[in-house]
Scaffold this motif. Structure first.
Motif, mmCIF file in Angstrom:
data_model
loop_
_atom_site.group_PDB
_atom_site.id
_atom_site.type_symbol
_atom_site.label_atom_id
_atom_site.label_comp_id
_atom_site.label_asym_id
_atom_site.label_seq_id
_atom_site.Cartn_x
_atom_site.Cartn_y
_atom_site.Cartn_z
ATOM 1 N N GLY A 74 0.792 -1.229 0.000
ATOM 2 C CA GLY A 74 0.000 0.000 0.000
ATOM 3 C C GLY A 74 0.821 1.273 0.000
ATOM 4 N N TYR A 75 2.082 1.164 -0.411
ATOM 5 C CA TYR A 75 2.973 2.330 -0.400
ATOM 6 C C TYR A 75 3.631 2.538 -1.750
ATOM 7 C CZ TYR A 75 2.668 3.281 4.575
ATOM 8 O OH TYR A 75 2.212 3.651 5.807
ATOM 9 N N PRO B 9 -2.125 6.840 -2.923
ATOM 10 C CA PRO B 9 -3.277 7.734 -2.743
ATOM 11 C C PRO B 9 -4.568 7.001 -2.404
ATOM 12 C CG PRO B 9 -2.010 8.414 -4.655
ATOM 13 C CD PRO B 9 -1.414 7.117 -4.179
ATOM 14 N N GLU B 10 -4.838 5.868 -3.058
ATOM 15 C CA GLU B 10 -6.071 5.144 -2.780
ATOM 16 C C GLU B 10 -6.040 4.504 -1.386
ATOM 17 O OE1 GLU B 10 -3.429 2.439 -5.323
ATOM 18 O OE2 GLU B 10 -4.053 4.524 -5.380
ATOM 19 N N LYS B 11 -4.849 4.191 -0.865
ATOM 20 C CA LYS B 11 -4.728 3.600 0.469
ATOM 21 C C LYS B 11 -4.801 4.665 1.548
ATOM 22 C CE LYS B 11 -4.013 -0.594 -0.960
ATOM 23 N NZ LYS B 11 -4.929 -1.659 -0.717
ATOM 24 N N GLN B 12 -4.412 5.895 1.222
ATOM 25 C CA GLN B 12 -4.403 6.976 2.196
ATOM 26 C C GLN B 12 -5.820 7.249 2.699
ATOM 27 O OE1 GLN B 12 -2.165 10.273 0.790
ATOM 28 N NE2 GLN B 12 -1.827 11.070 2.799
ATOM 29 N N GLY B 13 -6.792 7.217 1.797
ATOM 30 C CA GLY B 13 -8.181 7.435 2.197
ATOM 31 C C GLY B 13 -8.691 6.340 3.129
ATOM 32 N N GLU B 14 -8.202 5.118 2.935
ATOM 33 C CA GLU B 14 -8.618 3.992 3.773
ATOM 34 C C GLU B 14 -8.107 4.139 5.199
ATOM 35 O OE1 GLU B 14 -7.347 0.374 1.946
ATOM 36 O OE2 GLU B 14 -8.286 0.877 0.036
#
Length: 171
Positions: free
Chosen positions: A98-99, A164-169
């Motif tokens: 996720g990075y 970016p998509e993992k940051q929202g999670e």
């Protein structure tokens, strides 16, 4: 009310280093670029100390061991392996976690040949391999001041940020 974690608290840092003895008649690879030299790394793979240190730095950020855990030098199937393949595998592990790589800073120690004339090509190639903008690829070249003229060494620090998509999670 609990605060959302800041971007800073989600950053990861990794550190890696690598060194190889140099031998006559071998190719010298740094950052995926072949450097004209009468000596190159004595190694099981192509001996690219920069890509090895970078790969280890990325793995260390996630406590995933080192490249020897994935590509052991006693296994003949990895003989002559191009270090860019190692980096590709490691970058995939980073994405799966996720990075993404945000910045890298490397210090290469080599007495000869002088690396200054190769800075731009190494920086451009590292940017291509990692997907980073060139301004996020820091390279410093040093000599050993004659203390270790028959070896190449590299130290790398990396900063990683959530995709970016993992940051929202995580919020």
């Amino acid at each position: 009310m609990a605060e959302k974690p800041s971007t800073w608290s989600q950053l990861l840092v990794g550190y890696g280093e690598d060194a190889h003895r140099l031998g006559e008649g071998r190719e010298l690879w740094l950052g995926g670029v072949r450097i004209e030299s009468d000596r190159g790394a004595i190694a099981h793979s192509d001996g690219d100390v920069l890509l090895h240190a970078l790969s280890d730095a990325l793995l260390s950020a996630f406590a995933l061991g080192d490249i020897g855990s994935y590509f052991p030098d006693h296994d003949p199937k990895w003989k002559g392996l191009e270090s860019r393949v190692i980096l590709e595998v490691v970058l995939q592990k980073v994405r799966e976690s996720g990075y993404r790589l945000s910045q890298l800073s490397a210090v290469v120690t080599l007495d000869r040949p002088k690396l200054g004339p190769h800075r731009t090509s190494i920086q451009q190639h590292l940017a291509l391999l990692t997907g980073l903008p060139e301004k996020r690829v820091g390279l410093t070249f040093k000599t050993s001041e004659g203390l270790a003229p028959d070896h190449a060494q590299c130290r790398v620090v990396v900063y990683l940020e959530p995709l970016p998509e993992k940051q929202g999670e995580k919020s």
